[in-house]
Design a protein around this motif. Structure first.
Motif, PDB file in Angstrom:
ATOM      1  N   PHE A  67      23.778 -26.152  -9.082  1.00  0.00           N
ATOM      2  CA  PHE A  67      24.970 -26.284  -9.068  1.00  0.00           C
ATOM      3  C   PHE A  67      26.248 -27.160  -9.164  1.00  0.00           C
ATOM      4  CE2 PHE A  67      30.173 -24.179  -8.601  1.00  0.00           C
ATOM      5  CZ  PHE A  67      29.434 -24.048  -9.775  1.00  0.00           C
ATOM      6  N   SER A  68      26.374 -28.100  -8.336  1.00  0.00           N
ATOM      7  CA  SER A  68      26.648 -29.167  -7.956  1.00  0.00           C
ATOM      8  C   SER A  68      25.891 -30.666  -8.692  1.00  0.00           C
ATOM      9  CB  SER A  68      26.668 -29.474  -6.926  1.00  0.00           C
ATOM     10  OG  SER A  68      25.060 -30.381  -6.252  1.00  0.00           O
ATOM     11  N   VAL A  69      24.904 -30.412  -8.880  1.00  0.00           N
ATOM     12  CA  VAL A  69      24.565 -30.850 -10.858  1.00  0.00           C
ATOM     13  C   VAL A  69      25.350 -30.987 -11.831  1.00  0.00           C
ATOM     14  CG1 VAL A  69      22.478 -32.191 -12.184  1.00  0.00           C
ATOM     15  CG2 VAL A  69      21.927 -31.579  -9.579  1.00  0.00           C
ATOM     16  N   ILE A  70      25.235 -29.322 -12.403  1.00  0.00           N
ATOM     17  CA  ILE A  70      25.927 -29.226 -13.397  1.00  0.00           C
ATOM     18  C   ILE A  70      27.106 -29.139 -13.066  1.00  0.00           C
ATOM     19  CG2 ILE A  70      26.531 -27.005 -14.764  1.00  0.00           C
ATOM     20  CD1 ILE A  70      23.974 -26.010 -13.598  1.00  0.00           C
ATOM     21  N   ILE A  71      27.898 -29.202 -11.777  1.00  0.00           N
ATOM     22  CA  ILE A  71      29.664 -29.359 -12.091  1.00  0.00           C
ATOM     23  C   ILE A  71      29.722 -31.189 -12.255  1.00  0.00           C
ATOM     24  CG2 ILE A  71      31.401 -29.692 -10.444  1.00  0.00           C
ATOM     25  CD1 ILE A  71      30.829 -27.009 -11.323  1.00  0.00           C
ATOM     26  N   TRP A  72      29.015 -32.059 -11.543  1.00  0.00           N
ATOM     27  CA  TRP A  72      28.976 -33.340 -11.955  1.00  0.00           C
ATOM     28  C   TRP A  72      28.872 -33.505 -13.075  1.00  0.00           C
ATOM     29  CZ3 TRP A  72      31.172 -36.909  -8.816  1.00  0.00           C
ATOM     30  CH2 TRP A  72      30.877 -36.274  -7.123  1.00  0.00           C
ATOM     31  N   VAL A  73      28.093 -32.875 -14.066  1.00  0.00           N
ATOM     32  CA  VAL A  73      27.543 -32.639 -15.601  1.00  0.00           C
ATOM     33  C   VAL A  73      28.466 -33.354 -16.253  1.00  0.00           C
ATOM     34  CG1 VAL A  73      26.316 -32.602 -17.906  1.00  0.00           C
ATOM     35  CG2 VAL A  73      25.089 -33.223 -15.439  1.00  0.00           C
ATOM     36  N   ASP A  74      29.343 -31.670 -15.520  1.00  0.00           N
ATOM     37  CA  ASP A  74      30.624 -30.867 -16.663  1.00  0.00           C
ATOM     38  C   ASP A  74      31.549 -32.092 -16.058  1.00  0.00           C
ATOM     39  OD1 ASP A  74      29.583 -28.864 -17.461  1.00  0.00           O
ATOM     40  OD2 ASP A  74      30.454 -27.478 -16.422  1.00  0.00           O
TER      41      ASP A  74
END
Length: 475
Positions: A67-74
């Motif tokens: 989830f944290s990776v996706i937030i960073w990508v967003d």
């Protein structure tokens, strides 16, 4: 030991998921505001980038730690998109000028030139389309241009008007993109231009060129007028053995390096009045133009020829009333009056009042004239009116009735019948054509001249009829 930033994203993860609708609105509302008020839209590369975290979101079904990776990508995509948004060029980055003639001809190509200047300090890639009215076809209709900084380029396209009248070209529509291509903006550069579409005027210049080179036969025009031996100068031509030596033009002969003689015509200044029907009978179509369009083209061509011969030309346009009257006058300036009268005249869905037109003619044109009525005949009622009113002019004027043919009617009569239906249609069409032929003969028997032509082929027969009248001195 857990990363504090990862813990922060994890703690707020459930909150974000529970408020997914509010989160979606936070992205959608700015995009709507940009689209409605700024005409800024996401480009395909941005849509592709946004699809990456959307696809990564499916991995949360198997591993929540991503989830944290996706937030960073967003966050990275949001930051890049926001920065790229501010690189969109505005109206001040472009200057566009439209160059075109103010007058065009119906169904003829009209050249339009656009001068595009990039006044910014960066290279711009633009998509451009001009504001062509719906009644005109643009070729090509759009351009893709790459403009260097502080540069200027020129593009051309052709407009083909399909209708006469006055038209306005307002804006030049431009689509620009941001530096990274994530956003695109639609701009409207104000550049108002007026265009008046007249009946086919290019045939007039073609006639002038062919007349100077003695090639009028290419337009179907026959030279039947008797050449005089004195009075007005007409033209220069090559010497023949039967010519009188006193008519040799020695200067022209020396210039052309061949013997050249002068032709003369007898001076006969005569009057021509056109009665142009603008009622429902002229609303039919032939070759993409209305019957009235073909009629006006032929009227202008014959007027041009008559004015060159020194005659006076006038015109009456009528439907259920007299629409416009141009008094007969001579001189080539009269062409401007005829053009301004006819360019915005369209057929009306009303019954034509021949009595009003001929009464107006009787009260305004008292001198003997060649009266040319251009109309259509479809039934016995209007055929009787045409015949009776033209017959009343015999003696005072020289009436000429120009009746327009219907292709469908003639094609049906000439078609080989393959079944009972086509046989009955051919028989009905042949009966109507026989009646039509009788109408023409009745007109001639009552002293009027008659011309039966297809609309698109009207010009040459009408001019030839006029030249024949001049040659036989019927006026």
């Amino acid at each position: 030991m857990n990363d504090p930033i990862t813990n922060l994203f994890t703690n707020y993860g459930d909150l974000l998921l529970k408020n997914a609708g509010l989160l979606g609105a936070a992205f959608v509302v700015p995009l709507l505001w940009l689209a409605v008020y700024r005409r800024v839209f996401a480009n395909i590369p941005l849509v592709v980038l946004l699809a990456i975290p959307a696809l990564l979101s499916f991995s949360l079904l198997f591993q929540q730690q991503l989830f944290s990776v996706i937030i960073w990508v967003d966050a990275a995509i949001f930051l890049v998109a926001t920065i790229d948004l501010f690189t969109l060029p505005g109206k001040r980055a472009l200057q566009i000028e439209r160059e075109m003639a103010l007058v065009g001809s119906l169904k003829k190509q009209h050249r339009v030139t656009l001068h595009i200047s990039n006044v910014s300090s960066r290279r711009l890639v633009i998509w451009l389309r001009d504001d062509a009215p719906a009644e005109m076809q643009a070729t090509p209709d759009r351009f893709t241009l790459s403009l260097a900084p502080r540069s200027r380029t020129t593009v051309h396209y052709d407009l083909q008007p399909t209708r006469r009248g006055s038209f306005t070209l307002y804006d030049v529509h431009v689509r620009v993109r941001s530096r990274l291509g994530l956003w695109q903006r639609y701009l409207e550069i104000p550049q108002q231009s007026e265009l008046r579409v007249y009946p086919d005027m290019k045939q007039l210049s073609e006639y002038a060129i062919l007349a100077r080179t003695n090639r009028l036969s290419l337009m179907g025009v026959r030279r039947t007028r008797k050449v005089g031996t004195e009075n007005d100068f007409e033209r220069l031509r090559d010497y023949t053995l039967d010519d009188n030596h006193k008519y040799i033009d020695w200067r022209a002969s020396a210039r052309r390096n061949k013997l050249t003689v002068k032709d003369f015509q007898t001076s006969q200044s005569q009057r021509i009045i056109f009665l142009v029907d603008c009622g429902r009978l002229m609303t039919g179509q032939s070759n993409g133009l209305s019957l009235l369009d073909h009629s006006l083209n032929a009227v202008l061509m014959m007027s041009y020829v008559a004015l060159r011969q020194g005659d006076s030309v006038g015109m009456i346009c009528f439907s259920d009333r007299v629409l416009k009257y141009v008094p007969p006058q001579g001189g080539m300036n009269q062409m401007n009056q005829l053009l301004h009268t006819s360019f915005d005249r369209f057929p009306e869905l009303v019954e034509s009042r021949y009595d009003e037109a001929f009464l107006y003619l009787a009260s305004h044109c008292k001198k003997r004239s060649l009266v040319v009525l251009i109309t259509n005949v479809i039934d016995e009622v209007n055929a009787h009116q045409i015949e009776s009113y033209l017959a009343t002019l015999v003696g005072k004027h020289l009436p000429l009735g120009v009746l327009l043919r219907d292709h469908q009617l003639f094609d049906a009569a000439d078609r080989d019948p393959v079944d009972d239906a086509t046989l009955y249609q051919a028989a009905a069409a042949a009966e109507i054509l026989t009646w039509r032929h009788q109408v023409l003969r009745d007109l001639e028997h009552r002293g009027a001249l008659a011309l039966d032509v297809f609309p698109e082929d009207m010009t040459a027969p009408l001019v030839n009829k006029y030249l024949e009248i001049k040659a036989r001195h019927l006026l």
